[in-house]
Design an enzyme around this catalytic site. Sequence first.
Site, PDB file in Angstrom:
ATOM      1  N   GLY A 158      48.144 -41.005 -56.242  1.00  0.00           N
ATOM      2  CA  GLY A 158      48.169 -41.157 -54.794  1.00  0.00           C
ATOM      3  C   GLY A 158      48.503 -39.836 -54.129  1.00  0.00           C
ATOM      4  O   GLY A 158      48.086 -38.772 -54.583  1.00  0.00           O
ATOM      5  N   GLU A 159      49.236 -39.908 -53.027  1.00  0.00           N
ATOM      6  CA  GLU A 159      49.670 -38.735 -52.256  1.00  0.00           C
ATOM      7  C   GLU A 159      48.535 -38.020 -51.531  1.00  0.00           C
ATOM      8  O   GLU A 159      48.763 -37.068 -50.803  1.00  0.00           O
ATOM      9  CB  GLU A 159      50.384 -37.697 -53.147  1.00  0.00           C
ATOM     10  CG  GLU A 159      51.617 -38.190 -53.854  1.00  0.00           C
ATOM     11  CD  GLU A 159      52.266 -37.105 -54.716  1.00  0.00           C
ATOM     12  OE1 GLU A 159      51.850 -35.927 -54.621  1.00  0.00           O
ATOM     13  OE2 GLU A 159      53.189 -37.425 -55.485  1.00  0.00           O
TER      14      GLU A 159
END
Length: 346
Positions: free
Chosen positions: A311-312
């Site tokens: 993610g991120e």
Amino acid sequence: MQFPEITPLDDALRPELQAAIDDKTKPLGALGRLESLALQLGLILGTARPVLQRPTVIVFAADHGVADAGVSAYPAEVTAQMVQNFLAGGAAINVFSRQHGIALEIVDAGVRAPLPAAPGLVNCRIADGTRNFAVEPAMTPEQAAAAMTAGMARVLRHAQQGCNVIGFGEMGIANTSAAACLMQRLTGLPLADCIGRGTGLDDAGLARKREVLERALALHADAQAPLDVLATFGGFEIAMMAGAFLAAAASRMVILVDGFIATAALLVAQRLDPNVLQYCVFTHCSHERGHRALLDQFGAAPLLALDLRLGEGTGAALAWPLLASAAAFLNEMATFSGAGVSTASP
């Protein structure tokens, strides 16, 4: 609530763009996916010479009450700790953003422990995390609407500053559980096709996660409309991303779609306005079970397959150089006529 109007792409420019691509000094189709990507960039930006400006990734962070049901390998406090890591410049998204010249913004959408004001942190918090949707709806309808509105506002701010390419990342322990429930309810796919190990659950943890989500879906069987599903199972960061997708498409921005959580947020946005997909570049297929099936729902062919599950916005950041290269060859590569190079024989 009202959402911005998304204008469908105008295909009138397609022949001019395709002719420009085909006239470059290369065999027809020799640049493969970069050619279709260049075509999409031109259509989104409405020009045969697309210029990508101020690439930006916004990371929305929030906590999920369902984490208390033991659906994640990590405790909820990791969300706040990772936000501090973002602000210190030490996370993967920081590294990739620096490497590729991407502006990075961190938004507190509703981390459980209120974060002190800090340079680079945008406070859009709705509450101290959502409630546990295994027991009650995660959000009120008003909270979901407020989160979507906040996500739209962040995007509009960047659009006003000249940004025309944007991606969205997230941080929130247990948000794969929220995304799996959103996916299951909005697609009708079996939960087994939507649920994965998240941050690294073992077999026992995965079985517990599946049991919790099965009970939650049964408990909230009446939640069917997209906004109801979002309020029931979503997170503040997911709701902000859903609003952000809609605002970015309405602003005619190129949208970099990241991993499983971001794609689940896009699913909500797509159910509200299908035109949003025309502005999306699907950057990668993550290792998280469910992402491939979700991409298939959109008929999407992601640019990368690196088995990411972080993610991120990391996949969006890693794919950005491919977009820059697609625009560069369209704008800078010589043509057969201009370079005096013979074309292929009939």
